[in-house]
Design an enzyme around this catalytic site. Sequence first.
Site, PDB file in Angstrom:
ATOM      1  N   THR A  41       0.810  -1.222   0.000  1.00 29.95           N
ATOM      2  CA  THR A  41       0.000   0.000   0.000  1.00 29.95           C
ATOM      3  C   THR A  41       0.844   1.275   0.000  1.00 29.95           C
ATOM      4  O   THR A  41       0.311   2.368  -0.045  1.00 29.95           O
ATOM      5  CB  THR A  41      -0.938   0.016   1.223  1.00 29.95           C
ATOM      6  OG1 THR A  41      -0.163  -0.241   2.404  1.00 29.95           O
ATOM      7  CG2 THR A  41      -2.004  -1.057   1.088  1.00 29.95           C
ATOM      8  N   HIS A  46       7.424  -0.211   6.656  1.00 32.65           N
ATOM      9  CA  HIS A  46       7.545   0.656   7.824  1.00 32.65           C
ATOM     10  C   HIS A  46       7.760  -0.186   9.074  1.00 32.65           C
ATOM     11  O   HIS A  46       7.879  -1.418   8.997  1.00 32.65           O
ATOM     12  CB  HIS A  46       6.311   1.562   7.956  1.00 32.65           C
ATOM     13  CG  HIS A  46       4.996   0.827   7.945  1.00 32.65           C
ATOM     14  ND1 HIS A  46       4.595  -0.016   8.967  1.00 32.65           N
ATOM     15  CD2 HIS A  46       3.997   0.797   7.029  1.00 32.65           C
ATOM     16  CE1 HIS A  46       3.416  -0.520   8.695  1.00 32.65           C
ATOM     17  NE2 HIS A  46       3.029  -0.047   7.519  1.00 32.65           N
ATOM     18  N   HIS A  49       5.953  -3.425   9.717  1.00 28.21           N
ATOM     19  CA  HIS A  49       6.407  -4.623   9.002  1.00 28.21           C
ATOM     20  C   HIS A  49       7.675  -5.203   9.617  1.00 28.21           C
ATOM     21  O   HIS A  49       7.994  -6.380   9.408  1.00 28.21           O
ATOM     22  CB  HIS A  49       6.729  -4.287   7.534  1.00 28.21           C
ATOM     23  CG  HIS A  49       5.571  -3.783   6.751  1.00 28.21           C
ATOM     24  ND1 HIS A  49       5.552  -2.532   6.179  1.00 28.21           N
ATOM     25  CD2 HIS A  49       4.387  -4.358   6.432  1.00 28.21           C
ATOM     26  CE1 HIS A  49       4.403  -2.358   5.535  1.00 28.21           C
ATOM     27  NE2 HIS A  49       3.684  -3.446   5.677  1.00 28.21           N
ATOM     28  N   LYS A  83      -9.650  -1.619  10.137  1.00 28.38           N
ATOM     29  CA  LYS A  83      -9.893  -0.344   9.440  1.00 28.38           C
ATOM     30  C   LYS A  83     -11.338   0.089   9.665  1.00 28.38           C
ATOM     31  O   LYS A  83     -12.245  -0.736   9.655  1.00 28.38           O
ATOM     32  CB  LYS A  83      -9.644  -0.489   7.927  1.00 28.38           C
ATOM     33  CG  LYS A  83      -8.293  -1.096   7.566  1.00 28.38           C
ATOM     34  CD  LYS A  83      -7.153  -0.171   7.901  1.00 28.38           C
ATOM     35  CE  LYS A  83      -5.832  -0.709   7.410  1.00 28.38           C
ATOM     36  NZ  LYS A  83      -5.446  -2.014   7.909  1.00 28.38           N
ATOM     37  N   ARG A  87     -10.308   1.317   2.132  1.00 26.04           N
ATOM     38  CA  ARG A  87      -9.044   1.837   1.603  1.00 26.04           C
ATOM     39  C   ARG A  87      -9.217   2.447   0.222  1.00 26.04           C
ATOM     40  O   ARG A  87     -10.060   2.033  -0.563  1.00 26.04           O
ATOM     41  CB  ARG A  87      -8.027   0.687   1.492  1.00 26.04           C
ATOM     42  CG  ARG A  87      -7.218   0.465   2.745  1.00 26.04           C
ATOM     43  CD  ARG A  87      -6.182  -0.588   2.471  1.00 26.04           C
ATOM     44  NE  ARG A  87      -5.378  -0.828   3.667  1.00 26.04           N
ATOM     45  CZ  ARG A  87      -4.561  -1.858   3.791  1.00 26.04           C
ATOM     46  NH1 ARG A  87      -4.446  -2.728   2.826  1.00 26.04           N
ATOM     47  NH2 ARG A  87      -3.849  -2.020   4.886  1.00 26.04           N
ATOM     48  N   GLN A 173      -7.545 -14.343   0.765  1.00 25.82           N
ATOM     49  CA  GLN A 173      -6.366 -14.657   1.564  1.00 25.82           C
ATOM     50  C   GLN A 173      -6.301 -16.150   1.865  1.00 25.82           C
ATOM     51  O   GLN A 173      -5.232 -16.753   1.855  1.00 25.82           O
ATOM     52  CB  GLN A 173      -6.354 -13.853   2.871  1.00 25.82           C
ATOM     53  CG  GLN A 173      -5.050 -14.038   3.656  1.00 25.82           C
ATOM     54  CD  GLN A 173      -4.876 -13.039   4.782  1.00 25.82           C
ATOM     55  OE1 GLN A 173      -5.400 -11.938   4.728  1.00 25.82           O
ATOM     56  NE2 GLN A 173      -4.133 -13.424   5.806  1.00 25.82           N
ATOM     57  N   ASP A 194      -3.999  -9.211  14.379  1.00 29.03           N
ATOM     58  CA  ASP A 194      -5.201  -8.670  13.741  1.00 29.03           C
ATOM     59  C   ASP A 194      -5.583  -9.457  12.493  1.00 29.03           C
ATOM     60  O   ASP A 194      -6.654  -9.257  11.932  1.00 29.03           O
ATOM     61  CB  ASP A 194      -5.024  -7.187  13.402  1.00 29.03           C
ATOM     62  CG  ASP A 194      -3.794  -6.915  12.541  1.00 29.03           C
ATOM     63  OD1 ASP A 194      -2.958  -7.822  12.364  1.00 29.03           O
ATOM     64  OD2 ASP A 194      -3.662  -5.772  12.056  1.00 29.03           O
ATOM     65  N   LYS A 229      -0.287   1.735  18.838  1.00 30.28           N
ATOM     66  CA  LYS A 229       0.619   1.145  17.860  1.00 30.28           C
ATOM     67  C   LYS A 229       1.929   1.913  17.799  1.00 30.28           C
ATOM     68  O   LYS A 229       1.921   3.149  17.757  1.00 30.28           O
ATOM     69  CB  LYS A 229      -0.030   1.116  16.465  1.00 30.28           C
ATOM     70  CG  LYS A 229      -0.833  -0.135  16.191  1.00 30.28           C
ATOM     71  CD  LYS A 229      -1.199  -0.228  14.720  1.00 30.28           C
ATOM     72  CE  LYS A 229      -1.934  -1.537  14.439  1.00 30.28           C
ATOM     73  NZ  LYS A 229      -2.263  -1.678  13.012  1.00 30.28           N
ATOM     74  N   LYS A 232       4.712   5.478  14.965  1.00 26.45           N
ATOM     75  CA  LYS A 232       4.070   6.719  14.517  1.00 26.45           C
ATOM     76  C   LYS A 232       4.762   7.908  15.167  1.00 26.45           C
ATOM     77  O   LYS A 232       5.099   7.870  16.344  1.00 26.45           O
ATOM     78  CB  LYS A 232       2.586   6.734  14.905  1.00 26.45           C
ATOM     79  CG  LYS A 232       1.743   5.682  14.193  1.00 26.45           C
ATOM     80  CD  LYS A 232       1.505   6.041  12.744  1.00 26.45           C
ATOM     81  CE  LYS A 232       0.576   5.037  12.070  1.00 26.45           C
ATOM     82  NZ  LYS A 232       0.399   5.326  10.644  1.00 26.45           N
ATOM     83  N   THR A 233       4.967   8.977  14.404  1.00 28.78           N
ATOM     84  CA  THR A 233       5.524  10.212  14.921  1.00 28.78           C
ATOM     85  C   THR A 233       4.631  11.368  14.487  1.00 28.78           C
ATOM     86  O   THR A 233       3.619  11.158  13.808  1.00 28.78           O
ATOM     87  CB  THR A 233       6.947  10.468  14.376  1.00 28.78           C
ATOM     88  OG1 THR A 233       6.863  10.720  12.968  1.00 28.78           O
ATOM     89  CG2 THR A 233       7.853   9.271  14.611  1.00 28.78           C
TER      90      THR A 233
END
Length: 396
Positions: A41, A46, A49, A83, A87, A173, A194, A229, A232-233
Amino acid sequence: MANVMDVLRERGFIKQTVYEEDLYKLLDTESVPFYIGFDPTADSLHVGHFMQLIAMKHMQQAGHRPIILIGGGTAMIGDPSGKTDMRKMMTKETINYHVECFKKQMSRFISFEGENGAIIVNNADWLLNLNYVDFLREIGVHFSVNEMLRAKCFETRLERGLSFLEFNYMLMQGYDFLVLYKKYGCKLELGGDDQWSNILAGANLIRVKEKQPAYAMTFTLLTTSDGKKMGKTEKGAVWLDENKTSPYEFYQYWRNIADDDVEKCLKLLTFLPLDEIASLTAYKDERMNFAKETLAFELTKTVHGEEKAMAARSQAKAAFGGSGELPSAEVSVENKTIIPVMVAAGLCSSNGEARRLIQQGGVSLNDSKVTDINTPVNDGDVIHKGKKQHIKVIFK
């Protein structure tokens, strides 16, 4: 060699498994092909992963063969797990570009050589040309809608509205696992917790359709001690691509995590021995700073190489008054005052953000707090944004 399940459990990875005793014996007696899926995506992996890649490396070091599944086909639908909104749809061209970026980054973590060398596959190869009626007859018949609606991955979306497009994701999947079983003998799917419902659906599909054993294992999610999570910044995600998150920013992210999260991150994200981690985190005082520096250095070395990790550590020490060299930014602006220079140096995303920071007392130039939004900046000056970001300005 220790059973890899023992290694993963000791380090805090394992959240859920199915047919655990049989899986443990299987991993103890043979090389097991396993897979982890990655949705392309973005054009970089990141921090979210990163943990999956470390787990994959543990598995490979124990003699098992990684199959890296790039979701070039499923990304055209989007995984509804976790989500609240649907998306954004991506074009095939965008997805293919992201796939190539992923391949490059993953080769730094996983070996593609030898008997258990990893392979990369793209589910677009078998999903995009499916005959829908045949797919429903061969695969859809094995899925219970009642059970699917009870799955955790659909809970949040059912409240807001779940499209039929996304409802197909679990079937696709599950079909991925079946295809990998048939083509490569894949017997195990791994992923974040998840993904439990989706992963379990694939294992069940193989057991029902092929009458053969298949297994599922999920990992704890990488979260802070208060349940948020990680990765993140203020700027957004912490990326593994140095053009998106510089080695210095990457290092600083880990150097500044909460004390309560250090031991967990050392166990999950580094390969340091557990006894060494216990020693590093034994004292809950200022000595924890050394553990944080060790974590930051080890992760930056893994992602960006030792040379860049050493440079990032040196820059961090300089920023906090130690020896070393500060990170610098080459800036080209006509108006050499604090606001346009901060934006050009990447310290702020807009003039408005820079102005607010100055008004709130969050910006210093060299050793003085900035109070005037028209403060001039000279070549070689150091701008401090809060306590964590420090940039030496070099005018082009």
